[in-house]
Design an enzyme around this catalytic site. Structure first.
Site, PDB file in Angstrom:
ATOM      1  N   ARG A  75     -59.456  11.915 105.059  1.00 47.28           N
ATOM      2  CA  ARG A  75     -59.525  11.422 103.685  1.00 47.28           C
ATOM      3  C   ARG A  75     -60.969  11.457 103.200  1.00 47.28           C
ATOM      4  NH1 ARG A  75     -58.206   4.958 104.255  1.00 47.28           N
ATOM      5  NH2 ARG A  75     -59.687   4.555 105.915  1.00 47.28           N
ATOM      6  N   ASP A 135     -59.953  -6.368 103.054  1.00 53.91           N
ATOM      7  CA  ASP A 135     -60.512  -5.211 103.768  1.00 53.91           C
ATOM      8  C   ASP A 135     -59.912  -3.908 103.244  1.00 53.91           C
ATOM      9  OD1 ASP A 135     -58.331  -6.710 105.201  1.00 53.91           O
ATOM     10  OD2 ASP A 135     -58.154  -4.805 106.238  1.00 53.91           O
TER      11      ASP A 135
END
Ligand code: AMP
Ligand code: MG
Length: 473
Positions: free
Chosen positions: A166, A237
């Protein structure tokens, strides 16, 4: 030759660890996305595969995993970190920064109880949804490549290994700042703030940057609500400081409208239900902003946080008007939109299908909504709502043809329904990339017509509804 411009490793060593990847066994490059052109890597398929899988290094790369913390399901969870993600380095191309990260590359110092691996199912889902969100014009991390392996990975059943490469300008999350703040790492917190300002926020002041992060997050939530996207695990997170959608796990788009839809099977309390997302966004920002309590005034932080609902409402109202095809601004437009949502919820009407079909609506022409009647019949709630909508349309001066064109630019015809993702996963499991490639063409242009995919724009067939997706990935 790739030119790296690694900046994260100039930060204090508390924030990251050097790591070595564990290559997948018998890796197969299933797909390389068109985003490769933006990055300008210029690698052959085999070199790309060997590099991303960790079989070969490229001069200048720096493989690291970063340390972050977070609040998970409303509870302080302490240190987390990149448990299965490894950054290979940052590349500057035409002034744009691309951090390349592989997810599923094996154990890192932050793996805790995990195995550092990812399965094909979740990797394909992340791959597709990143690009689908991009196609929907929603800020998101992107993907570069999808690789499958032959290693067994133990989840609810035994699955096969995979990794997704990614891409984002930076992996920084709210959790990186929480890590510094909660572990009393004041110098590190300062360095990290300076770093973010310098490289990603045009050197604006810390205050301006925090305002900007709040604004981007508020707008992102409005965009999610607009297309019916449910993230599923909005832990701090998983919140990007750049206001990007990141960490695709048990996500889902609304199919039959249910405003309290919970897409993550493991979210027993519905903390991250569809209609909770905007307020969770604000809760998360509060956890983030508090980290700066010694760097900016408390007053400022409170003021900045309270700008969130204002920005969210403004953005969401504007998107709702576009969904309804309203060019003029009238005081009750938002009420009209909310009453549509309630009606869709009450009648369990497919969210995406409804808005797209409504784009064909012509006042006084019942047949213009045949698509909806054929699926849902004569429902009084729907007829009543259309009456209100028709009255509102009389205040507009645009023709229904022009309104239809505008509405179709704002109401996608195609979204990544869970059953579609599953069809593609099954194909990739067999080693094929054909469906994935074909679907990416659709997902990059979800507002256009794609004749061969017509049936996928209809409400999900009943036997394929109620797809269960958990955190396990
Ligand atoms: P997530 O819910 O996917 O955002 O993950 C929460 C935390 O668990 C992060 O620190 C992840 O890196 C870590 N994690 C998730 N899955 C794994 C895994 N299979 N192996 C190691 N760490 C993991
Ligand atoms: Mg995560």
């Amino acid at each position: 030759m790739i030119k790296f411009d690694n900046t994260f490793t100039t930060l204090p060593s508390f924030l990251f660890e050097q790591v070595s990847p564990t290559p997948l066994t018998k890796p197969k490059l299933i797909h390389v996305s068109s985003h490769q052109n933006d990055i300008g890597l210029g690698l052959s398929s085999i070199d790309l595969l060997n590099w991303l899988n960790g079989n070969e290094a490229i001069p200048g790369e720096q493989r690291i995993s970063t340390r972050y913390a977070g609040h998970q399901f409303g509870v302080w969870a302490g240190q987390l970190g990149d448990g299965r993600a490894i950054s290979l380095g940052e590349i500057l191309n035409h002034g744009e920064r691309f951090e390349i990260q592989t997810k599923g590359s094996g154990l890192t110092p932050f793996s805790r109880m995990g195995d550092g691996k990812a399965v094909i199912r979740s990797s394909v889902r992340e791959y597709l949804c990143s690009e689908a969100m991009f196609g929907l014009n929603i800020p998101t991390s992107r993907v570069l490549a999808l690789i499958t392996g032959e290693d067994p990975v133990y989840r609810e059943s035994v699955e096969r290994s995979a990794l997704v490469a990614r891409v984002f300008p930076t992996n920084l999350r709210f959790g990186h700042f929480e890590m510094c703040y909660h572990f009393n790492k004041k110098d590190e917190l300062k360095s990290l703030s300076e770093y973010l300002r310098k490289y990603f926020f045009n050197d604006m002041s810390l205050e301006e940057m925090l305002e900007e992060i709040v604004a981007r997050s508020a707008k992102l939530m409005a965009k999610w609500q607009d297309v019916g996207f449910c993230h599923g695990v909005m832990n701090t997170d998983n919140m990007s400081v750049l206001g990007l959608t990141i960490d695709y796990g048990p996500f889902g788009f609304l199919e039959d409208t249910n405003l309290s839809h919970i897409c993550n099977h493991s979210d027993h309390q519905g903390r991250y239900a569809y209609n909770q997302q905007p307020s969770v966004g604000m809760w998360n920002l509060e956890r983030f902003l508090v980290c700066f309590i010694e760097l900016v005034s408390k007053d400022f932080l409170q003021r900045t946080l309270s700008s969130y609902p204002v920005i969210f409402e403004k953005e969401y109202t504007s998107l709702c008007r576009k969904k309804l095809g309203l060019m003029k601004e009238e005081a009750d437009d938002f009420k009209l939109f909310i009453s549509a949502l309630k009606m869709l919820d009450q009648l369990s009407i497919d969210y995406t299908f409804f808005w797209r079909e409504l784009s064909n609506f012509r006042q006084g022409d019942r047949e213009s909504l045949n698509g909806i009647w054929n699926y849902y019949g004569n429902r009084q709630e729907l007829i009543d709502w259309l009456g209100d909508y028709s009255s509102r349309l009389t205040l507009e001066s645009i023709s229904s043809e022009d309104r239809s064109i505008q509405m179709k630019k704002n109401n996608p015809k195609y979204i990544l329904r869970n059953y579609i993702a599953q069809e593609i996963i099954d194909d990739v499991e067999k080693g094929s990339s054909e469906k994935l490639q074909n679907w990416l063409e659709v997902l990059y242009r979800p507002f256009d017509e794609h004749r061969n995919f017509e049936s996928y724009s209809k409400p999900t067939p009943s036997e394929l509804k109620n797809f269960v997706v958990s955190c396990s990935s």
